[in-house]
Each structure stands twice: as structure tokens, then as C-alpha cells.
Design an enzyme around this catalytic site. Structure first.
Site, PDB file in Angstrom:
ATOM      1  CG  HIS A   7      -0.336   0.201   2.521  1.00  0.00           C
ATOM      2  ND1 HIS A   7      -0.011  -0.840   3.354  1.00  0.00           N
ATOM      3  CD2 HIS A   7       0.054   1.323   3.174  1.00  0.00           C
ATOM      4  CE1 HIS A   7       0.536  -0.381   4.465  1.00  0.00           C
ATOM      5  NE2 HIS A   7       0.593   0.935   4.381  1.00  0.00           N
ATOM      6  CD  GLU A  54      -5.465  -3.086   1.174  1.00  0.00           C
ATOM      7  OE1 GLU A  54      -6.566  -3.561   1.443  1.00  0.00           O
ATOM      8  OE2 GLU A  54      -4.503  -3.087   1.983  1.00  0.00           O
ATOM      9  CG  HIS A  75       2.595  11.622  -9.648  1.00  0.00           C
ATOM     10  ND1 HIS A  75       3.874  12.004  -9.952  1.00  0.00           N
ATOM     11  CD2 HIS A  75       2.271  10.634 -10.525  1.00  0.00           C
ATOM     12  CE1 HIS A  75       4.315  11.289 -10.967  1.00  0.00           C
ATOM     13  NE2 HIS A  75       3.368  10.434 -11.337  1.00  0.00           N
ATOM     14  CD  GLU A 117       1.404  10.177 -14.822  1.00  0.00           C
ATOM     15  OE1 GLU A 117       1.787  10.178 -16.005  1.00  0.00           O
ATOM     16  OE2 GLU A 117       2.163   9.893 -13.866  1.00  0.00           O
TER      17      GLU A 117
END
Length: 121
Positions: A7, A54, A75, A117
Site C-alpha cells: 500500500h 491498497e 504523485h 496521474e
């Protein structure tokens, strides 16, 4: 050594607002959550339902102001099935923050200012 992504974490100021954003903008659903016994934090793990990765949203009870993301030079990236439809939705939501038509990509921002993005197949 071999490792596997599990994650990524983002701290959020308004958990309900963030959950609504990630559901509407990207279709990410709550997969599980952990709440501190004393109520000091809530961790919510979002899933795309297709991969084991996750997105962990962390809410801290004692946080009194939005996070300062500095230059925000980080990002996340997601791939969408229909980029034109996604772009139309994100335009309607007012969350597109940067487009690079030459590279055929764009970015949206979440309620805390994190960038995501958007790519197609």
C-alpha cells in the site's frame, strides 16, 4: 531479496470528503479500516478491486489544519478504461490540475492537494 507492494499512505484532513472523492473520481472502495481504541486515528484502506495494492488514508483526530504538501513533487498514477469519460468526469468535478496533451496524460488533485496521474491503456 524480493518484495511486493502492499500500500501507499496519504494523510487526509477530512476523511469523509476524501472517501467520497476517491470513490467518485477513481472508483476506489473502502476495503478495510482500523480505528484506534482511543479514537486518535482512523486508517482506511481503499481498493480498486482488481489488484492487491491498497491506498491507505490516515485521519488523525488532533489535526487542526490541512496538511502542507510543500512542492508536492510526488504523485500516484492510475490507469483508466475510458480516458475520455474519466476526463469529462474530472472536468465536471473541477479536480484537473495539470494536463500534458503532448504526453497524453493529465493529473487530478484530491481534497488535500495530492496529485493523481491519469493514464489510459
Amino acid at each position: 531479496m524480493k518484495s511486493t507492494f502492499l500500500h501507499a499512505n496519504l494523510n487526509v484532513f477530512d476523511l469523509q470528503k476524501s472517501l467520497a472523492f476517491y470513490d467518485k473520481a477513481l472508483g476506489l472502495k473502502e476495503h478495510r479500516r482500523k480505528e484506534a481504541p482511543d479514537g486518535s486515528f482512523i486508517l482506511v484502506y481503499l481498493s480498486d478491486g482488481a489488484t492487491p495494492f491498497e491506498l491507505e488514508l490516515t485521519w488523525l483526530r488532533d489535526r487542526t489544519e490541512p496538511y502542507n504538501l510543500g512542492d508536492n513533487e510526488i504523485h500516484l498514477a492510475v490507469r483508466v478504461e475510458d480516458k475520455a469519460a474519466a476526463h469529462a468526469l474530472h472536468e465536471e468535478m473541477g479536480c484537473i490540475c495539470f494536463e500534458n496533451r503532448a504526453m497524453d496524460l493529465y493529473f487530478i488533485h484530491d481534497p488535500d492537494g495530492y496529485w493523481i496521474e491519469i493514464l489510459d491503456r
